[in-house]
Enzyme design. Structure first.
Site, PDB file in Angstrom:
ATOM      1  N   ASP A 161      36.587  49.996  35.515  1.00 37.83           N
ATOM      2  CA  ASP A 161      35.839  49.308  36.563  1.00 37.83           C
ATOM      3  C   ASP A 161      35.083  50.276  37.469  1.00 37.83           C
ATOM      4  OD1 ASP A 161      38.148  50.322  37.749  1.00 37.83           O
ATOM      5  OD2 ASP A 161      38.998  48.376  38.240  1.00 37.83           O
TER       6      ASP A 161
ATOM      7  N   ASN B 269      48.166  41.934  44.402  1.00 40.39           N
ATOM      8  CA  ASN B 269      48.022  40.509  44.073  1.00 40.39           C
ATOM      9  C   ASN B 269      48.113  40.267  42.562  1.00 40.39           C
ATOM     10  OD1 ASN B 269      45.595  41.501  43.152  1.00 40.39           O
ATOM     11  ND2 ASN B 269      44.297  40.310  44.525  1.00 40.39           N
TER      12      ASN B 269
ATOM     13  N   HIS C 118      46.371  41.890  40.249  1.00 40.33           N
ATOM     14  CA  HIS C 118      45.135  42.099  39.488  1.00 40.33           C
ATOM     15  C   HIS C 118      45.260  43.290  38.545  1.00 40.33           C
ATOM     16  CE1 HIS C 118      42.930  44.743  42.742  1.00 40.33           C
ATOM     17  NE2 HIS C 118      43.468  45.521  41.838  1.00 40.33           N
TER      18      HIS C 118
ATOM     19  N   GLU D 230      40.561  39.587  39.583  1.00 37.04           N
ATOM     20  CA  GLU D 230      41.307  39.025  40.700  1.00 37.04           C
ATOM     21  C   GLU D 230      41.941  37.685  40.317  1.00 37.04           C
ATOM     22  OE1 GLU D 230      41.807  40.946  43.017  1.00 37.04           O
ATOM     23  OE2 GLU D 230      40.042  41.798  43.976  1.00 37.04           O
TER      24      GLU D 230
HETATM   25  C1  GLP Z   1      42.328  49.010  42.362  1.00 33.40           C
HETATM   26  C2  GLP Z   1      41.694  49.171  40.965  1.00 33.40           C
HETATM   27  C3  GLP Z   1      42.692  48.920  39.889  1.00 33.40           C
HETATM   28  C4  GLP Z   1      43.987  49.532  40.315  1.00 33.40           C
HETATM   29  C5  GLP Z   1      44.574  48.739  41.449  1.00 33.40           C
HETATM   30  C6  GLP Z   1      45.750  49.386  42.125  1.00 33.40           C
HETATM   31  O1  GLP Z   1      41.589  48.279  43.228  1.00 33.40           O
HETATM   32  N1  GLP Z   1      40.556  48.379  40.696  1.00 33.40           N
HETATM   33  O2  GLP Z   1      42.209  49.404  38.658  1.00 33.40           O
HETATM   34  O3  GLP Z   1      44.905  49.517  39.259  1.00 33.40           O
HETATM   35  O4  GLP Z   1      43.574  48.360  42.368  1.00 33.40           O
HETATM   36  O5  GLP Z   1      45.352  50.457  42.886  1.00 33.40           O
HETATM   37  P1  GLP Z   1      46.347  51.560  43.424  1.00 33.40           P
HETATM   38  O6  GLP Z   1      46.832  52.279  42.211  1.00 33.40           O
HETATM   39  O7  GLP Z   1      45.537  52.440  44.314  1.00 33.40           O
HETATM   40  O8  GLP Z   1      47.437  50.839  44.120  1.00 33.40           O
END
Ligand code: GLP
Length: 246
Positions: A67, A136, A138, A143
């Site tokens: 992403d 959440n 995702h 989302e």
């Molecule tokens: C982000 C990314 C995801 C990631 C998730 C958790 O927004 N888009 O690919 O896995 O949210 O992020 P973090 O590892 O910083 O908690």
């Protein structure tokens, strides 16, 4: 789904790095689906250390990232393009022409997203997809929703995600409101999936994704239907799973 327990973030990072290292050693031309966020930072450090020891060779791998924020240029220090070079690609011998990250400045989102998916198929499909998980539930930037998404697409970020990610920006107002993300369909086409989840704030999401109903309201729950998922979690991320995880 195989859930691997790690005592803390460092152990999680080493165990997850082992899975990626094994993939790269066994298949030097692997197609990797890569992820950003704070969760994989430690495992990228591990991979860099092993490359420096001479134990890993990235010259054959091809990678497609999950992403990217809409509107951020690749050289913006909060873009996922920048993150990937900063945490991994500046330090190993992957070839620049084999590295793919969605471009936050794509002008024709529909066509550009479709072309991104087509490139992955053309390369033979993803051998190993790395994922983190949002609080959440995702995965990528898919989302909670009424339906599961298919291919790479443009997403409106959830309030919770903007809130979670504002720690990387000057303020919540600076967090982009949209992102490009591989779809659930893109992710589920990977042959193997490796998920890394750390911290108490993810504990409910882990329980919902691994043991709750399979629903687009918890995007990570779709992973229960994939035949080859390994999830590496630290104790904190497993703290509400109780006896569900041995
Ligand atoms: C982000 C990314 C995801 C990631 C998730 C958790 O927004 N888009 O690919 O896995 O949210 O992020 P973090 O590892 O910083 O908690």
């Amino acid at each position: 789904m195989k859930i691997i327990r790690a005592k803390d973030y460092d152990e999680l990072s080493r165990k997850a790095a082992n899975v990626i290292a094994a993939q790269v050693i066994v298949k030097p031309r692997s197609v990797l689906g890569l992820a950003t966020g704070s969760s994989p930072v430690g495992l990228y450090k591990e991979l860099v250390a092993r490359y420096k020891l001479g134990d890993l060779d990235f010259s054959g791998i091809r990678s497609w990232n999950l992403d990217e924020y809409v509107g951020l240029t690749p050289d913006h220090d909060q873009s996922y393009h920048y993150f990937m070079y900063d945490n991994l690609f500046n330090h190993v011998n992957a070839r620049p022409e084999n590295i793919h990250v969605p471009n936050g400045l794509w002008k024709n989102p529909e066509a550009d997203c479709a072309a991104y998916d087509a490139e992955i198929v053309e390369a033979g499909g993803v051998d190993l997809q790395l994922l983190g998980m949002g609080t959440n539930g995702h995965i990528g930037f898919n989302e909670p929703d009424e339906v599961f998404t298919r291919g790479t697409h443009i997403v409106d970020l959830a309030e919770t995600t903007i809130n979670d990610n504002k720690r990387f920006f000057a303020s919540a107002a600076d967090v982009p409101k949209q992102a490009f993300s591989m779809g659930i369909g893109t992710i589920m086409c990977a042959r193997k999936i490796l998920v890394v989840v750390s911290g108490e704030n993810k504990a409910q999401a882990v329980k919902n994704a691994c043991f709750g109903p399979i629903t687009p309201k918890v995007p990570g729950s779709i992973l229960q239907l994939h035949p080859d998922v390994t999830m590496v979690c630290d104790e904190a991320a497993l703290s509400v799973c109780g006896d569900l995880v041995k």
